[in-house]
Design an enzyme around this catalytic site. Structure first.
Site, PDB file in Angstrom:
ATOM      1  N   LYS A 293       0.851  -1.185   0.000  1.00  0.00           N
ATOM      2  CA  LYS A 293       0.000   0.000   0.000  1.00  0.00           C
ATOM      3  C   LYS A 293       0.892   1.242   0.000  1.00  0.00           C
ATOM      4  O   LYS A 293       1.841   1.331   0.761  1.00  0.00           O
ATOM      5  CB  LYS A 293      -0.917  -0.002   1.223  1.00  0.00           C
ATOM      6  CG  LYS A 293      -2.041   1.001   1.162  1.00  0.00           C
ATOM      7  CD  LYS A 293      -3.022   0.806   2.307  1.00  0.00           C
ATOM      8  CE  LYS A 293      -4.188   1.772   2.201  1.00  0.00           C
ATOM      9  NZ  LYS A 293      -5.168   1.587   3.296  1.00  0.00           N
ATOM     10  N   GLU A 383     -19.473  -6.775  10.220  1.00  0.00           N
ATOM     11  CA  GLU A 383     -20.432  -5.984  10.990  1.00  0.00           C
ATOM     12  C   GLU A 383     -21.470  -6.859  11.690  1.00  0.00           C
ATOM     13  O   GLU A 383     -21.830  -6.595  12.852  1.00  0.00           O
ATOM     14  CB  GLU A 383     -21.134  -4.974  10.070  1.00  0.00           C
ATOM     15  CG  GLU A 383     -20.222  -3.925   9.475  1.00  0.00           C
ATOM     16  CD  GLU A 383     -19.539  -4.357   8.188  1.00  0.00           C
ATOM     17  OE1 GLU A 383     -18.819  -3.534   7.605  1.00  0.00           O
ATOM     18  OE2 GLU A 383     -19.731  -5.527   7.767  1.00  0.00           O
ATOM     19  N   ARG A 411     -25.572  -3.178   7.652  1.00  0.00           N
ATOM     20  CA  ARG A 411     -25.205  -4.545   7.337  1.00  0.00           C
ATOM     21  C   ARG A 411     -25.494  -5.505   8.484  1.00  0.00           C
ATOM     22  O   ARG A 411     -25.594  -6.700   8.286  1.00  0.00           O
ATOM     23  CB  ARG A 411     -23.713  -4.620   6.986  1.00  0.00           C
ATOM     24  CG  ARG A 411     -23.338  -3.850   5.737  1.00  0.00           C
ATOM     25  CD  ARG A 411     -21.867  -3.981   5.418  1.00  0.00           C
ATOM     26  NE  ARG A 411     -21.695  -4.208   3.992  1.00  0.00           N
ATOM     27  CZ  ARG A 411     -20.620  -4.742   3.448  1.00  0.00           C
ATOM     28  NH1 ARG A 411     -19.614  -5.130   4.208  1.00  0.00           N
ATOM     29  NH2 ARG A 411     -20.545  -4.921   2.151  1.00  0.00           N
TER      30      ARG A 411
END
Length: 645
Positions: A293, A383, A411
């Protein structure tokens, strides 16, 4: 890893990108020869750094998949072949290569490019995203559609190792393997969370496993062993054990995928060769690439979390020194208020547990996780699990606090109802990013939580109006025995003084802020400042209601008796929101009280600056004032008509 030119700072001027400037579509990209691709990668990285510096936006993820993006568009016939990005933080290079290069400086700005893939923006954005872990399901759906249409087009899902922690991703993998779907899943592993064995040997074996020769031998062996189940089983186990020695893909093989990798995700020739081999294979394929990243930008490589996104870099005039200004203390963000409260509350009550679905930094839980590591649980992007985990903790005497964004709680809605509310368990939901979220747009906007929470029995729903109210209502929710939710927005508040002591407020009781006549404004949440400004212009009464559920019915009746018009204000959709709660109560009381409900429209509000979006929705001081004046004019016109009749 392949050598890549490392930038140490963001280019202040638009870089010279002669090769990139020739690429307006992937068709033009595919006209390049392989030897030109490294130059294209260098130019694309320079342009990406410059453009995000001009606009602000997501940063590190796009740098990490830059070579992968080039290789995917180079090898596959996009947009005929469907390329689906997960989450979308990493899609900036994809946007640059698909006809949007010259509009990149408008990204995440009102009327500019969206910060995520968006179907209405480009035919190359095959699936709109913002939440994680949807790509494999969507790509599988596209693969099934291609099969139904007798089409040879391919479906490719690009998913990060973080998004792979969600159960939905594995549900889709399992289904794809069962259907033997013609699709490719690319796992972008940028945290080394699955495997560290990247190098020459693993790259060699990955190329071997993706090669046509190996797979032809594999298929021939299957045909020879057809009808000989014991030998077939032995051969399958032998292959799995061979792969298990050189690659960590046994799990994906068991799900029905042909696992290839891990390979260097910044080695363009290797990526192109491997993808060209995979393109010729039938059935579900799984390519594991390892990336870094922030690749190619030294500060982002050193701090990938800090450089996940950056703000626009404002130019400083070189001709004269910047004026010396006295620094004023910065106001805490609402997330900071929550983070400090949680630490303070945990000091007082050892039963308190903090839970987050992969939003430690965003929800400001860093201090809590360091001070109370045994009581901190980051469940990754899961979640539903976070909500039911909290339910289980509450069953046995803990006091769980679920720190979750409004849009992500959607969610876990079934778990909220089934696992928490039905059992009336003692769980507090600290709901961040309630209301509009500015540049992140509709995928991240917390526009619905009042509506979807207040219809659930046993729920307490609180809407603090400033920083101190947030702190005290969090404490109120913690002292309440049962499920409770406190919603607060992104960013900073009005700068109210925050009391260090914790005091539970009376449940279901609002407060009158300003006394006026004729009109009463009932404020739910952090729009109190514009509501007060409108009230000053109209000489209206203002009540800060604090609670959507239980509603302060006594206060509502008082205001209805004393005023000709009630006005509800909330940063939530009008449908089913706090205003609806007031209207329903008045109807139950048999009162035909005029009421004006102000809130978010029945539409998805696009991205832009938060203040501009509120103004567009009529929720700034001017908009509130004008809406009230218009309603008063209508009421007076109706009254005059009655008198005439």
């Amino acid at each position: 890893m392949q050598d890549t030119y490392i930038f140490k700072e963001i280019p202040p001027q638009r870089p010279n990108t002669p090769l990139l400037d020739r690429i307006d579509t992937p068709d033009q990209l595919r006209l390049l020869i392989d030897d030109q691709l490294p130059q294209l990668a260098r130019e694309l990285r320079a342009f990406l750094l410059w453009s995000v510096g001009q606009s602000g936006g997501h940063f590190g993820a796009g740098l990490g998949v830059l070579e992968l993006t080039i290789a995917l568009h180079y090898v596959f016939n996009t947009p005929e072949d469907r390329l689906v990005w997960d989450v979308g933080h990493q899609a900036y290079p994809h946007k640059i290569l698909t006809g949007r290069r010259e509009r990149m400086t408008s990204i995440r700005q009102q009327d500019g490019l969206a910060g995520f893939p968006k179907r209405g923006e480009s035919e190359y954005d095959t699936f709109g995203v913002g939440h994680s872990s949807t790509s494999i399901s969507a790509a599988l759906g596209m693969a099934i559609a291609a099969r139904m249409q007798h089409s040879a087009r391919r479906s490719i899902a690009v998913i990060g190792d973080g998004a792979m922690t969600a159960g939905m991703a594995f549900e889709a993998l399992n289904h794809a393997g069962h259907l033997h779907a013609n699709m490719l899943v690319v796992l972008n592993d940028n945290d080394m969370s699955i495997s560290h064995n990247v190098g020459g040997l693993s790259n060699y074996f990955a190329k071997l496993l993706a090669s046509r020769t190996y797979n032809q031998v594999r298929d021939s062996g299957k045909r020879v062993l057809q009808g000989k189940p014991q030998l077939m089983a032995l051969a399958r186990k032998t292959e799995e054990h061979f792969k298990g020695m050189i690659a960590p893909g046994t799990l994906f093989e068991e799900l029905g995928f042909n696992y290839i990798g891990p390979i260097d995700g910044h080695d363009l020739p290797l990526l192109v060769d491997t993808l060209e081999n995979i393109r010729e294979l039938d059935g579900p394929q799984f390519l594991h690439v390892v990336t870094k990243k922030g690749k190619g930008f030294a500060p982002a490589e050193a701090d990938p979390i800090g450089y996940h996104a950056i703000n626009k870099i404002e130019p400083t005039p070189a001709s004269k020194p910047a004026p010396v200004t006295k620094k004023t203390p910065s106001k805490p963000k609402y997330a900071n208020v929550f983070g400090q409260w949680l630490c303070d509350a945990a000091e007082l009550d050892e039963r308190i547990v903090g839970i987050t679905p992969a939003m430690c930094e965003g929800s400001d839980l860093l201090a809590f996780c360091r001070r109370f590591p045994d009581r901190y649980f980051d469940v990754a992007i899961a979640e539903q699990h976070s909500v039911t985990l909290a339910a289980g903790l509450a069953c046995d005497g803990a006091k769980p606090v679920v720190a979750i964004y409004s849009t992500f709680l959607q969610r876990g809605y079934d778990q909220l109802i089934h696992d928490v509310a039905i059992q009336n368990l003692d769980v507090l939901f600290a709901i961040d990013r309630a209301g509009l979220v500015g540049e992140d747009g509709p995928t991240h906007a917390g526009a619905f939580d009042i509506s979807y929470l207040r219809c659930i029995p046993n729920m307490v729903v609180m809407t603090p109006s400033d920083e101190n109210e947030t702190r005290q209502l969090l404490h109120t929710g913690m002292t309440h025995n049962g499920p409770a939710a406190v919603r607060y927005p992104r960013g900073t508040g009005p700068g109210s003084e925050i009391q260090s002591e914790l005091a539970a407020l009376p449940l279901g009781r609002g407060r009158r802020i300003r006394e006026g006549s004729g009109v009463a404004i009932l404020n739910f949440g952090t729009l109190l400042t514009p509501a007060l400004a409108a009230a000053e212009a109209l000489d209206a009464t203002v009540a800060d209601m604090r609670f959507v559920k239980p509603l302060d019915e006594t206060l509502v009746l008082e205001l209805a008796e004393q005023h000709e018009l009630l006005v509800t204000v909330e940063e939530n959709v009008i449908a089913g929101g706090a205003g609806s709660a007031v209207s329903e109560f008045l109807n139950q009381q048999g009162l035909a009280q005029p009421i004006l409900q102000l809130g978010l429209p029945d539409a998805f509000v696009e991205h832009g600056k938060h203040g501009d979006l509120l103004a567009d929705c009529g929720l700034d001081a001017s908009g509130i004032e004008q809406a009230i004046e218009h309603r008063l004019d209508l009421l007076r016109a109706h009254q005059a008509l009655k008198i005439v009749r």
